[in-house]
Design an enzyme around this catalytic site. Sequence first.
Site, PDB file in Angstrom:
ATOM      1  N   SER A 268       0.838  -1.209   0.000  1.00  0.00           N
ATOM      2  CA  SER A 268       0.000   0.000   0.000  1.00  0.00           C
ATOM      3  C   SER A 268       0.872   1.258   0.000  1.00  0.00           C
ATOM      4  CB  SER A 268      -0.979  -0.001   1.182  1.00  0.00           C
ATOM      5  OG  SER A 268      -0.301   0.181   2.392  1.00  0.00           O
TER       6      SER A 268
ATOM      7  N   MET B  15      10.394  -6.764   4.553  1.00  0.00           N
ATOM      8  CA  MET B  15      10.651  -7.389   5.851  1.00  0.00           C
ATOM      9  C   MET B  15      11.934  -8.205   5.812  1.00  0.00           C
ATOM     10  SD  MET B  15       8.390  -6.122   7.573  1.00  0.00           S
ATOM     11  CE  MET B  15       6.707  -5.601   7.754  1.00  0.00           C
ATOM     12  N   ARG B  16      12.972  -7.549   5.335  1.00  0.00           N
ATOM     13  CA  ARG B  16      14.245  -8.238   5.215  1.00  0.00           C
ATOM     14  C   ARG B  16      15.358  -7.218   5.377  1.00  0.00           C
ATOM     15  NH1 ARG B  16      16.245 -12.947   2.748  1.00  0.00           N
ATOM     16  NH2 ARG B  16      18.337 -12.523   1.990  1.00  0.00           N
TER      17      ARG B  16
ATOM     18  N   HIS C 204       8.786   2.662   8.913  1.00  0.00           N
ATOM     19  CA  HIS C 204       8.476   1.725   9.996  1.00  0.00           C
ATOM     20  C   HIS C 204       7.313   2.277  10.828  1.00  0.00           C
ATOM     21  CE1 HIS C 204       9.109  -1.464  12.846  1.00  0.00           C
ATOM     22  NE2 HIS C 204       9.018  -0.561  13.809  1.00  0.00           N
TER      23      HIS C 204
HETATM   24  C1  GAR Z   1       3.982  -0.733   6.741  1.00  0.00           C
HETATM   25  O1  GAR Z   1       3.163  -0.420   7.833  1.00  0.00           O
HETATM   26  C2  GAR Z   1       5.438  -0.500   7.073  1.00  0.00           C
HETATM   27  O2  GAR Z   1       5.636   0.567   7.950  1.00  0.00           O
HETATM   28  C3  GAR Z   1       5.794  -1.811   7.730  1.00  0.00           C
HETATM   29  O3  GAR Z   1       5.161  -2.775   6.954  1.00  0.00           O
HETATM   30  C4  GAR Z   1       3.929  -2.232   6.464  1.00  0.00           C
HETATM   31  C5  GAR Z   1       3.834  -2.551   4.998  1.00  0.00           C
HETATM   32  O4  GAR Z   1       2.590  -2.173   4.464  1.00  0.00           O
HETATM   33  N1  GAR Z   1       7.211  -2.006   7.774  1.00  0.00           N
HETATM   34  C6  GAR Z   1       7.852  -2.556   8.816  1.00  0.00           C
HETATM   35  O5  GAR Z   1       7.290  -3.005   9.774  1.00  0.00           O
HETATM   36  C7  GAR Z   1       9.364  -2.572   8.676  1.00  0.00           C
HETATM   37  N2  GAR Z   1       9.949  -3.054   9.874  1.00  0.00           N
HETATM   38  P1  GAR Z   1       2.374  -2.106   2.888  1.00  0.00           P
HETATM   39  O6  GAR Z   1       2.947  -3.408   2.297  1.00  0.00           O
HETATM   40  O7  GAR Z   1       0.892  -2.050   2.728  1.00  0.00           O
HETATM   41  O8  GAR Z   1       3.075  -0.894   2.376  1.00  0.00           O
END
Ligand code: GAR
Length: 221
Positions: free
Chosen positions: A19, A96-97, A115
């Site tokens: 998103s 997430m890597r 984040h």
């Molecule tokens: C987001 O909320 C981002 O901040 C988080 O993953 C989500 C991805 O949402 N990232 C982390 O937690 C990084 N440690 P999306 O795929 O809908 O953009």
Amino acid sequence: MHKTHDKLKLGVLVSGSGSNLQAILDACATGTLDAQVSVVIANKPDAYGLERARAAGIPAYGLTPQNYADAVAFDTAVMYELLRHQVDYVVMAGYMRKVTSHILDGFPNRVLNIHPSMLPAFPGAHGLRDALAAGVTTTGVTVHFANEVFDEGPIIMQEAVAIRPDDTLESLAERVHAVEHVLYPKVLQLIAQGRVSVEDSTVIISPPLSSRAPTRDLTRQ
Ligand code: GAR
């Protein structure tokens, strides 16, 4: 002939829904972000973010870490695509890597992450869940330059989000995502304008050109 300036080229890394990628694509399309997404790479071939990229006509690659000998070999493959698409900045959007020095050294102070917490609070893959479990009343969103530690590195911008007593993970995630979708394009636009620099691990954001005091022309009396 008038030469149009080259747009900032972004390589976006995703693992899931994408998103935030969509918000960046939308901001590029409406012109609030003076950049283009040149390539999208996922570490999961079924990441929905890849579909969003393809729908926007952007090259998208799903790479499977298990097919590579180690993290450096995987990042070599990621790097190959980033370089092939002449990316200026690497934008982790729900990636997430951990990125290795292979990518960080190739793009010094040019790898960004978002984040869902006020870092350094609640790093990791479950920032929202951990904030709720801790019973805090405020969390937020951080956009930062990445280093070799997951969710660490010089902070560019943060925005707080209040946690309501009746919040569930879903209701909180919805409000945090809404903030993310504005904050990430906003930071990227500052970068596109050349207004973000890093000195001694501290981020400096310069004012817009129009509001800077004119420099005195010493060649004139
Ligand atoms: C987001 O909320 C981002 O901040 C988080 O993953 C989500 C991805 O949402 N990232 C982390 O937690 C990084 N440690 P999306 O795929 O809908 O953009």
